[in-house]
Design a protein around this motif. Structure first.
Motif, PDB file in Angstrom:
ATOM      1  N   HIS A   1       4.822   8.318 -11.801  1.00 10.57           N
ATOM      2  CA  HIS A   1       4.000   7.656 -12.121  1.00 10.57           C
ATOM      3  C   HIS A   1       3.404   7.842 -13.623  1.00 10.57           C
ATOM      4  CE1 HIS A   1      -0.286   6.428 -12.422  1.00 10.57           C
ATOM      5  NE2 HIS A   1      -0.588   7.462 -12.170  1.00 10.57           N
ATOM      6  N   CYS A   2       3.196   7.085 -14.644  1.00  8.83           N
ATOM      7  CA  CYS A   2       2.408   7.149 -15.823  1.00  8.83           C
ATOM      8  C   CYS A   2       3.082   8.396 -16.323  1.00  8.83           C
ATOM      9  CB  CYS A   2       0.866   7.496 -15.489  1.00  8.83           C
ATOM     10  SG  CYS A   2      -0.054   7.048 -17.000  1.00  8.83           S
ATOM     11  N   TYR A   3       4.370   8.321 -16.612  1.00  6.65           N
ATOM     12  CA  TYR A   3       5.318   9.458 -17.282  1.00  6.65           C
ATOM     13  C   TYR A   3       4.497   9.744 -18.338  1.00  6.65           C
ATOM     14  CZ  TYR A   3       8.753  12.575 -18.737  1.00  6.65           C
ATOM     15  OH  TYR A   3       9.632  13.643 -19.466  1.00  6.65           O
TER      16      TYR A   3
ATOM     17  N   LYS B   1       6.769  21.611 -15.794  1.00  8.34           N
ATOM     18  CA  LYS B   1       7.823  22.356 -14.982  1.00  8.34           C
ATOM     19  C   LYS B   1       7.708  22.436 -13.786  1.00  8.34           C
ATOM     20  CE  LYS B   1      10.725  26.298 -15.941  1.00  8.34           C
ATOM     21  NZ  LYS B   1      10.822  26.606 -14.455  1.00  8.34           N
ATOM     22  N   PRO B   2       6.562  23.008 -13.262  1.00  2.67           N
ATOM     23  CA  PRO B   2       6.295  23.385 -11.720  1.00  2.67           C
ATOM     24  C   PRO B   2       6.442  21.973 -10.958  1.00  2.67           C
ATOM     25  CG  PRO B   2       4.165  23.504 -12.922  1.00  2.67           C
ATOM     26  CD  PRO B   2       5.297  23.375 -13.873  1.00  2.67           C
ATOM     27  N   THR B   3       6.004  20.843 -11.303  1.00  2.00           N
ATOM     28  CA  THR B   3       6.151  19.481 -10.767  1.00  2.00           C
ATOM     29  C   THR B   3       7.727  19.423 -10.860  1.00  2.00           C
ATOM     30  OG1 THR B   3       4.173  18.409 -11.719  1.00  2.00           O
ATOM     31  CG2 THR B   3       6.005  17.161 -10.769  1.00  2.00           C
ATOM     32  N   PHE B   4       8.487  19.357 -11.794  1.00  5.73           N
ATOM     33  CA  PHE B   4      10.014  18.920 -11.906  1.00  5.73           C
ATOM     34  C   PHE B   4      10.709  19.946 -10.933  1.00  5.73           C
ATOM     35  CE2 PHE B   4      14.230  19.909 -13.410  1.00  5.73           C
ATOM     36  CZ  PHE B   4      14.798  18.508 -13.406  1.00  5.73           C
ATOM     37  N   ASP B   5      10.564  21.260 -10.786  1.00  3.20           N
ATOM     38  CA  ASP B   5      11.150  22.342 -10.250  1.00  3.20           C
ATOM     39  C   ASP B   5      10.961  21.959  -8.541  1.00  3.20           C
ATOM     40  OD1 ASP B   5      11.968  23.498 -12.438  1.00  3.20           O
ATOM     41  OD2 ASP B   5      10.269  25.236 -12.319  1.00  3.20           O
ATOM     42  N   ARG B   6       9.870  21.396  -8.487  1.00  4.67           N
ATOM     43  CA  ARG B   6       9.722  21.199  -6.931  1.00  4.67           C
ATOM     44  C   ARG B   6      10.270  19.869  -6.566  1.00  4.67           C
ATOM     45  NH1 ARG B   6       6.317  24.682  -8.295  1.00  4.67           N
ATOM     46  NH2 ARG B   6       5.539  26.306  -6.966  1.00  4.67           N
ATOM     47  N   ILE B   7      10.259  18.998  -7.290  1.00  4.37           N
ATOM     48  CA  ILE B   7      11.163  17.751  -7.078  1.00  4.37           C
ATOM     49  C   ILE B   7      12.552  18.045  -6.810  1.00  4.37           C
ATOM     50  CG2 ILE B   7      11.600  15.358  -8.116  1.00  4.37           C
ATOM     51  CD1 ILE B   7       8.720  15.262  -8.892  1.00  4.37           C
TER      52      ILE B   7
ATOM     53  N   ILE C   1       4.724  10.028  -7.675  1.00  2.00           N
ATOM     54  CA  ILE C   1       4.406  11.394  -8.174  1.00  2.00           C
ATOM     55  C   ILE C   1       3.209  11.305  -9.407  1.00  2.00           C
ATOM     56  CG2 ILE C   1       5.161  13.552  -9.598  1.00  2.00           C
ATOM     57  CD1 ILE C   1       5.902  13.677  -6.614  1.00  2.00           C
ATOM     58  N   HIS C   2       2.210  12.121  -9.275  1.00  2.00           N
ATOM     59  CA  HIS C   2       1.205  12.156 -10.322  1.00  2.00           C
ATOM     60  C   HIS C   2       1.507  13.698 -11.020  1.00  2.00           C
ATOM     61  CE1 HIS C   2      -2.884  12.253 -12.271  1.00  2.00           C
ATOM     62  NE2 HIS C   2      -2.837  13.518 -12.141  1.00  2.00           N
ATOM     63  N   SER C   3       1.734  13.839 -11.960  1.00  2.00           N
ATOM     64  CA  SER C   3       1.846  15.075 -12.888  1.00  2.00           C
ATOM     65  C   SER C   3       1.166  15.171 -14.050  1.00  2.00           C
ATOM     66  CB  SER C   3       3.538  15.395 -13.159  1.00  2.00           C
ATOM     67  OG  SER C   3       3.673  16.766 -13.844  1.00  2.00           O
ATOM     68  N   ARG C   4       0.282  15.976 -14.472  1.00  2.00           N
ATOM     69  CA  ARG C   4      -0.274  16.282 -15.721  1.00  2.00           C
ATOM     70  C   ARG C   4      -0.643  17.447 -15.923  1.00  2.00           C
ATOM     71  NH1 ARG C   4      -6.422  13.316 -17.512  1.00  2.00           N
ATOM     72  NH2 ARG C   4      -5.678  13.748 -19.754  1.00  2.00           N
ATOM     73  N   GLU C   5      -0.236  17.904 -17.176  1.00  2.00           N
ATOM     74  CA  GLU C   5      -0.059  19.479 -17.783  1.00  2.00           C
ATOM     75  C   GLU C   5       0.449  20.314 -16.786  1.00  2.00           C
ATOM     76  OE1 GLU C   5      -0.933  20.229 -20.569  1.00  2.00           O
ATOM     77  OE2 GLU C   5      -1.457  18.213 -21.269  1.00  2.00           O
ATOM     78  N   ALA C   6       1.514  19.768 -15.947  1.00  2.00           N
ATOM     79  CA  ALA C   6       2.256  20.621 -14.790  1.00  2.00           C
ATOM     80  C   ALA C   6       3.482  20.102 -14.746  1.00  2.00           C
ATOM     81  CB  ALA C   6       1.412  20.508 -13.557  1.00  2.00           C
TER      82      ALA C   6
ATOM     83  N   ALA D   1       0.664  -1.270   0.044  1.00  2.00           N
ATOM     84  CA  ALA D   1       0.062   0.179   0.011  1.00  2.00           C
ATOM     85  C   ALA D   1       0.846   1.375  -0.005  1.00  2.00           C
ATOM     86  CB  ALA D   1      -0.792   0.053   1.074  1.00  2.00           C
ATOM     87  N   THR D   2       0.184   2.306  -0.649  1.00  2.00           N
ATOM     88  CA  THR D   2       0.645   3.642  -0.201  1.00  2.00           C
ATOM     89  C   THR D   2      -0.254   4.450   0.102  1.00  2.00           C
ATOM     90  OG1 THR D   2       0.194   4.637  -2.303  1.00  2.00           O
ATOM     91  CG2 THR D   2       2.171   3.379  -2.608  1.00  2.00           C
ATOM     92  N   ILE D   3      -0.010   5.825   0.698  1.00  2.00           N
ATOM     93  CA  ILE D   3      -0.899   6.511   1.260  1.00  2.00           C
ATOM     94  C   ILE D   3      -0.494   8.094   0.804  1.00  2.00           C
ATOM     95  CG2 ILE D   3      -1.114   5.299   3.402  1.00  2.00           C
ATOM     96  CD1 ILE D   3       1.119   7.037   4.786  1.00  2.00           C
ATOM     97  N   GLY D   4      -1.602   8.989   0.816  1.00  2.00           N
ATOM     98  CA  GLY D   4      -1.246  10.342   0.146  1.00  2.00           C
ATOM     99  C   GLY D   4      -2.683  10.862  -0.214  1.00  2.00           C
ATOM    100  N   VAL D   5      -2.536  11.852  -0.680  1.00  2.00           N
ATOM    101  CA  VAL D   5      -3.740  13.056  -1.251  1.00  2.00           C
ATOM    102  C   VAL D   5      -3.174  13.135  -2.739  1.00  2.00           C
ATOM    103  CG1 VAL D   5      -5.203  14.745  -1.100  1.00  2.00           C
ATOM    104  CG2 VAL D   5      -4.541  13.400   0.962  1.00  2.00           C
ATOM    105  N   HIS D   6      -4.278  12.989  -3.712  1.00  2.00           N
ATOM    106  CA  HIS D   6      -4.005  13.246  -4.976  1.00  2.00           C
ATOM    107  C   HIS D   6      -4.328  14.618  -5.243  1.00  2.00           C
ATOM    108  CE1 HIS D   6      -5.235  13.262  -9.358  1.00  2.00           C
ATOM    109  NE2 HIS D   6      -4.588  12.173  -9.602  1.00  2.00           N
ATOM    110  N   PRO D   7      -3.564  15.343  -6.202  1.00  2.00           N
ATOM    111  CA  PRO D   7      -3.944  16.843  -6.445  1.00  2.00           C
ATOM    112  C   PRO D   7      -5.476  17.035  -6.650  1.00  2.00           C
ATOM    113  CG  PRO D   7      -2.515  15.978  -8.371  1.00  2.00           C
ATOM    114  CD  PRO D   7      -2.837  14.978  -7.015  1.00  2.00           C
TER     115      PRO D   7
END
Length: 257
Positions: A154-156, A133-139, A126-131, A57-63
């Motif tokens: 995930h699902c690159y 650069k902002p996702t990459f910059d924070r990572i 990580i989930h990233s869709r249409e985002a 299992a994983t835990i977390g809150v999707h955007p």
């Protein structure tokens, strides 16, 4: 092989969930990782991991659910993180394709959860869709602050160039059913160029069903079609590919193979 990303708590599996999970081994799937997207699904993921030996299992809150993130939710995630088979934090990130949660709230909750995952000592999905650069910059900023942190994208769905930027940071790249689609030119090029030591397989069941079952409910055993397509693209055997992807998945999640 391993399916690194599923949502078997989804209502679409209500009728045959038990049969499907108990059938995984005979269909060539060693284990699956059930992914949390909010507090409820995180709890359900943990319950599945307790019931079945071949579910983690994983835990977390999707955007999408960022607007519902509260201190109560965070406390619940902290509590769940103590469970033995919780192997990662996620899926978290940014999704600017839909406006299910305002973008400023998505960013705030993403940054909060990155810090929480670090505090809990969990790798991050990580989930990233249409985002992109902002996702990459924070990572990137997070890895610079915490060099031992581990990320799986995930699902690159980004470019080859950004994939290389991610792998240069040490991130893993997960590919699923989209790579089998006939018109998926960029995902196929990503599959061709992603280093074998950074590649992970997934289905995202019940979503993104690969050919030849596109349009139906996706299932973990369909990960073999993803493996076969990527192996063909890379010009290697399925066995060689899976040897690498299984090792990568076990390493990322900290599961003994």
């Amino acid at each position: 092989m391993i399916d690194s990303h599923v949502h078997l708590d989804d209502r679409r599996f209500k009728r045959d969930r038990d049969f499907l999970i108990r059938s995984l081994e005979k269909n060539g799937v060693d284990y699956v990782v059930n992914i949390g997207v909010d507090l409820r699904s995180s709890k359900d993921s943990v319950l599945l991991s307790k019931k079945y030996d071949n579910v983690y299992a994983t835990i977390g809150v999707h955007p999408h659910e960022a607007k519902n993130y509260t201190q109560e939710v965070e406390d619940g995630l902290r509590h769940l993180a103590k469970e033995e088979k919780v192997v990662a934090f996620g899926e978290i990130g940014l999704d600017f394709y839909y406006d299910n949660s305002p973008r400023d709230i998505q960013i705030e909750v993403f940054e909060t959860q990155l810090e929480l995952a670090e505090e809990l000592g969990l790798p991050i999905v990580i989930h990233s869709r249409e985002a992109a650069k902002p996702t990459f910059d924070r990572i990137k900023a997070h890895i610079e602050k915490y060099p031992n942190s581990k990320f799986l994208i995930h699902c690159y769905s980004g470019s080859v160039e950004m994939m290389k930027d991610y792998t240069d940071l040490g991130c893993y790249i997960a590919l699923g059913g989209v790579v089998t689609f006939q018109n998926a030119k960029v995902p196929k090029e990503v599959a061709k160029q992603v280093p074998l030591d950074k590649l992970i397989l997934e289905t995202d069941s019940p979503y993104l069903t690969p050919d030849p079952f596109r349009g139906r409910r996706n299932e973990p055993m369909y990960v073999k079609f993803v493996a076969e397509k990527i192996a063909k693209i890379k010009g290697i055997s399925v066995g060689e590919l899976v040897e690498h992807t299984d090792k990568n998945t076990n390493t990322f999640y900290g599961i003994k193979g």
